[in-house]
Design a protein around this motif. Structure first.
Motif, PDB file in Angstrom:
ATOM      1  N   VAL A  16       6.714   6.403  -5.093  1.00  0.00           N
ATOM      2  CA  VAL A  16       5.657   5.599  -4.473  1.00  0.00           C
ATOM      3  C   VAL A  16       5.401   4.410  -5.387  1.00  0.00           C
ATOM      4  O   VAL A  16       5.159   4.585  -6.579  1.00  0.00           O
ATOM      5  CB  VAL A  16       4.359   6.403  -4.271  1.00  0.00           C
ATOM      6  N   ALA A  17       5.462   3.197  -4.822  1.00  0.00           N
ATOM      7  CA  ALA A  17       5.292   1.985  -5.618  1.00  0.00           C
ATOM      8  C   ALA A  17       4.432   0.975  -4.859  1.00  0.00           C
ATOM      9  O   ALA A  17       4.265   1.071  -3.634  1.00  0.00           O
ATOM     10  CB  ALA A  17       6.657   1.375  -5.928  1.00  0.00           C
ATOM     11  N   SER A  18       3.909  -0.001  -5.595  1.00  0.00           N
ATOM     12  CA  SER A  18       3.192  -1.102  -4.958  1.00  0.00           C
ATOM     13  C   SER A  18       4.205  -2.181  -4.591  1.00  0.00           C
ATOM     14  O   SER A  18       5.313  -2.221  -5.119  1.00  0.00           O
ATOM     15  CB  SER A  18       2.121  -1.665  -5.899  1.00  0.00           C
ATOM     16  N   SER A  19       3.798  -3.067  -3.704  1.00  0.00           N
ATOM     17  CA  SER A  19       4.734  -4.079  -3.206  1.00  0.00           C
ATOM     18  C   SER A  19       5.127  -5.095  -4.270  1.00  0.00           C
ATOM     19  O   SER A  19       6.168  -5.712  -4.152  1.00  0.00           O
ATOM     20  CB  SER A  19       4.152  -4.786  -1.985  1.00  0.00           C
ATOM     21  N   ASP A  55      -5.919  -3.894   0.088  1.00  0.00           N
ATOM     22  CA  ASP A  55      -6.748  -5.082   0.263  1.00  0.00           C
ATOM     23  C   ASP A  55      -7.237  -5.628  -1.076  1.00  0.00           C
ATOM     24  O   ASP A  55      -7.501  -6.820  -1.207  1.00  0.00           O
ATOM     25  CB  ASP A  55      -7.941  -4.760   1.161  1.00  0.00           C
ATOM     26  N   ASN A  56      -7.355  -4.756  -2.075  1.00  0.00           N
ATOM     27  CA  ASN A  56      -7.802  -5.162  -3.415  1.00  0.00           C
ATOM     28  C   ASN A  56      -6.732  -4.911  -4.464  1.00  0.00           C
ATOM     29  O   ASN A  56      -7.033  -4.651  -5.620  1.00  0.00           O
ATOM     30  CB  ASN A  56      -9.086  -4.406  -3.778  1.00  0.00           C
ATOM     31  N   GLY A  57      -5.467  -4.944  -4.049  1.00  0.00           N
ATOM     32  CA  GLY A  57      -4.372  -4.633  -4.966  1.00  0.00           C
ATOM     33  C   GLY A  57      -4.116  -3.133  -4.986  1.00  0.00           C
ATOM     34  O   GLY A  57      -4.732  -2.371  -4.241  1.00  0.00           O
ATOM     35  N   VAL A  58      -3.180  -2.717  -5.834  1.00  0.00           N
ATOM     36  CA  VAL A  58      -2.798  -1.309  -5.939  1.00  0.00           C
ATOM     37  C   VAL A  58      -2.794  -0.906  -7.408  1.00  0.00           C
ATOM     38  O   VAL A  58      -2.205  -1.607  -8.235  1.00  0.00           O
ATOM     39  CB  VAL A  58      -1.408  -1.060  -5.324  1.00  0.00           C
ATOM     40  N   THR A  59      -3.435   0.202  -7.707  1.00  0.00           N
ATOM     41  CA  THR A  59      -3.458   0.722  -9.074  1.00  0.00           C
ATOM     42  C   THR A  59      -2.502   1.911  -9.173  1.00  0.00           C
ATOM     43  O   THR A  59      -2.028   2.433  -8.155  1.00  0.00           O
ATOM     44  CB  THR A  59      -4.871   1.202  -9.456  1.00  0.00           C
ATOM     45  N   ASP A  63      -8.517   1.102   2.514  1.00  0.00           N
ATOM     46  CA  ASP A  63      -8.196  -0.121   1.770  1.00  0.00           C
ATOM     47  C   ASP A  63      -6.703  -0.217   1.458  1.00  0.00           C
ATOM     48  O   ASP A  63      -6.211  -1.273   1.076  1.00  0.00           O
ATOM     49  CB  ASP A  63      -8.999  -0.198   0.474  1.00  0.00           C
ATOM     50  N   LEU A  64      -5.959   0.874   1.634  1.00  0.00           N
ATOM     51  CA  LEU A  64      -4.511   0.883   1.386  1.00  0.00           C
ATOM     52  C   LEU A  64      -3.762   0.808   2.708  1.00  0.00           C
ATOM     53  O   LEU A  64      -4.265   1.231   3.742  1.00  0.00           O
ATOM     54  CB  LEU A  64      -4.104   2.162   0.648  1.00  0.00           C
TER      55      LEU A  64
END
Length: 155
Positions: free
Chosen positions: A71-74, A41-45, A20-21
């Protein structure tokens, strides 16, 4: 010095466990600063970022090479660059800058291998008489023509 390929292989191994990542960006500076941007696909926590961080850090030996890792989300305001990002945003409003000098803002209604489809409503003069009518518009924009695409966040 760490090679980008070494880090990419570690990321790919971690992504095999979490389909999913997906990877958005990877940079490895000459001073061994590793920057990873992921999306999902369902966001990043925060847990997703920790998972990816562990997948990299636990497989590199600090005795062998010193490094820093981020490490970060977009992020919600980051431009979309991956086909999967477009797919997860179907139904949302996008602002798209495209070649040659075009701008679109509309609801993302379809995504395929070639590009995206946006739909929006606009007011145009009546064909006969005075006044305006609301018209539905649609544009198919090829990925190669997209210069920048961002999700419009409405409050």
């Amino acid at each position: 010095m760490l090679s980008e390929k070494t880090v990419k292989d570690l990321i790919d191994n971690a992504l095999e466990e979490r389909s999913d990542l997906f990877l958005i960006d990877l940079k490895v500076n000459p001073d061994n600063k590793i920057s990873v941007v992921i999306d999902g696909d369902n966001g990043v926590t925060v847990e997703d970022c920790m998972f990816m961080s562990r997948g990299i850090e636990n497989n590199l030996d600090r005795e062998e090479v010193d490094f820093s890792l981020d490490v970060a989300s977009s992020g919600a305001t980051s431009p979309l660059i991956n086909t999967r990002q477009y797919k997860k945003n179907i139904g949302r409003t996008l602002a798209v800058k495209a070649k040659p000098d075009l701008k679109f803002e509309g609801e993302l209604t379809d995504v395929d291998e070639a590009g995206v489809t946006l739909e929006w409503k606009t007011k145009e003069p009546k064909p006969v008489g005075k006044g305006k009518i609301t018209v539905n518009k649609q544009a198919k924009i090829m990925y190669d023509d997209i210069l920048e695409a961002k999700v419009i966040i409405k409050f």
